[in-house]
Write an enzyme that holds these catalytic residues in place. Structure first.
Site, PDB file in Angstrom:
ATOM      1  N   CYS A 187       3.923   2.609  -2.080  1.00  0.00           N
ATOM      2  CA  CYS A 187       3.241   1.267  -2.357  1.00  0.00           C
ATOM      3  C   CYS A 187       3.426   0.567  -1.097  1.00  0.00           C
ATOM      4  CB  CYS A 187       4.253   0.718  -3.546  1.00  0.00           C
ATOM      5  SG  CYS A 187       3.541  -0.918  -3.845  1.00  0.00           S
TER       6      CYS A 187
ATOM      7  N   THR B 221      -3.741  -0.343   0.061  1.00  0.00           N
ATOM      8  CA  THR B 221      -3.077  -0.387  -1.248  1.00  0.00           C
ATOM      9  C   THR B 221      -3.047   1.051  -1.555  1.00  0.00           C
ATOM     10  OG1 THR B 221      -2.968  -0.383  -3.577  1.00  0.00           O
ATOM     11  CG2 THR B 221      -5.024  -1.271  -2.590  1.00  0.00           C
TER      12      THR B 221
END
Length: 237
Positions: A197, A84
Site C-alpha cells: 500500500c 495506488t
C-alpha cells in the site's frame, strides 16, 4: 529525451505526494544538476473512489480511472502510473482505454523480488489487496508465493491505512503493531515483505522488519524512471 510520466493520483494525496517526490529525486539522482521528471498528475477525489471500494463497485471505479488515464494521455503522457496498489484491481479497464504503456506495480515489484532470489513473501496492504486475488495471482505468474496476516491482523493493517495514514496521521502504536505483524509473517516462512500500500511507507521502513522489505512505491517509481529515461541513466553519479 525523458518521456512524460502520467500519474493517476489522489488515492490518497499523501501517497501521491510521495510518488511526485520520489520521481523527481530519482531523476535528479541519475541525471544530476537541475534535472527533474517531466510529469502530469491528475488527482482524483479519494472520497469518491473510497465509496466505490466500500460498495464493491469496481466497474464504475474502473471507468473513472480509465477516464483519468485517457485525460493524461491526451495531455501528453507517454506512460501511465497508478499511484495506488489497491486500484490495480481495475488495471485491465485502464489498459483497455489507452495506447501508451501502463506501468503495473505488481510486475515491477515481482521482478525486484525474483532478482533478489525470494520465492515466498508476506504482503501488507488494504483488505482488498490482501484478500482479493488480483495481486496474489499476478505475483504467482512471476513465481512468487504470497502469504498474508491472519484475519484480525488484516483488519488492523487495513484500518490503520484508512483511519490514520490516508488522513495524515502516523501513530507510534500502529508502527509497533505493524512490526509485530511483520515478525509474524517471517515466522510463517516469509523471506521478505511487500509494503503493498503506497501509504505504508509513511509508517515503517527497513529498520522495522527482521526480513527484507520491498517498498512497492519506490520500486514502481524506479521502474518508471528506467522506462522514461530508456535506461540511459543506469550510470548513477
Amino acid at each position: 529525451m525523458t518521456r512524460t510520466i502520467g500519474l493517476i493520483g489522489g488515492m490518497s494525496w499523501e501517497s501521491s505526494a510521495e510518488y511526485y517526490r520520489l520521481l523527481n529525486e530519482e531523476v535528479r539522482r541519475r541525471l544530476g544538476g537541475h534535472h527533474c521528471a517531466p510529469s502530469l498528475l491528475l488527482t482524483l477525489d479519494f472520497a469518491e473512489i473510497e465509496a466505490m471500494q466500500r460498495a464493491g463497485d469496481w466497474e464504475n471505479a474502473g471507468r473513472r480511472l480509465a477516464q483519468a488515464a485517457r485525460t493524461l494521455e491526451q495531455g501528453g503522457a507517454r506512460m501511465i502510473l497508478l499511484c495506488t496498489n489497491t486500484m490495480h484491481r481495475v488495471a485491465e479497464a485502464i489498459e483497455a482505454e489507452i495506447s501508451v504503456p501502463f506501468v503495473h506495480i505488481v510486475d515491477a515489484t515481482a521482478a525486484r523480488i525474483t532478482e533478489a532470489g525470494h520465492t515466498t513473501v508476506g504482503l501488507l496492504g488494504t483488505r482488498f489487496t490482501m484478500e482479493m486475488d488480483f495481486y496474489r495471482s499476478r505475483m504467482r505468474e512471476h513465481g512468487v508465493r504470497v502469504i498474508v496476516p491472519g484475519g484480525s491482523d488484516r483488519t488492523l493493517v487495513h484500518d490503520v491505512i484508512y483511519q490514520e495514514l490516508t488522513q495524515g496521521r502516523v501513530e507510534d502504536s500502529s508502527r509497533d503493531a505493524y512490526r509485530r505483524i511483520i515478525a509474524g509473517l517471517a515466522g510463517q516462512g516469509a523471506e521478505a515483505v511487500i509494503l503493498g500500500c503506497t501509504e505504508i511507507t509513511l509508517l515503517i521502513g527497513a529498520d522495522d522488519s527482521p526480513i527484507p522489505i520491498f517498498d512497492s512505491t519506490r520500486i514502481h517509481v524506479e521502474h518508471a524512471v528506467d522506462l522514461a529515461l530508456g535506461d540511459r541513466s543506469r550510470c548513477s553519479p
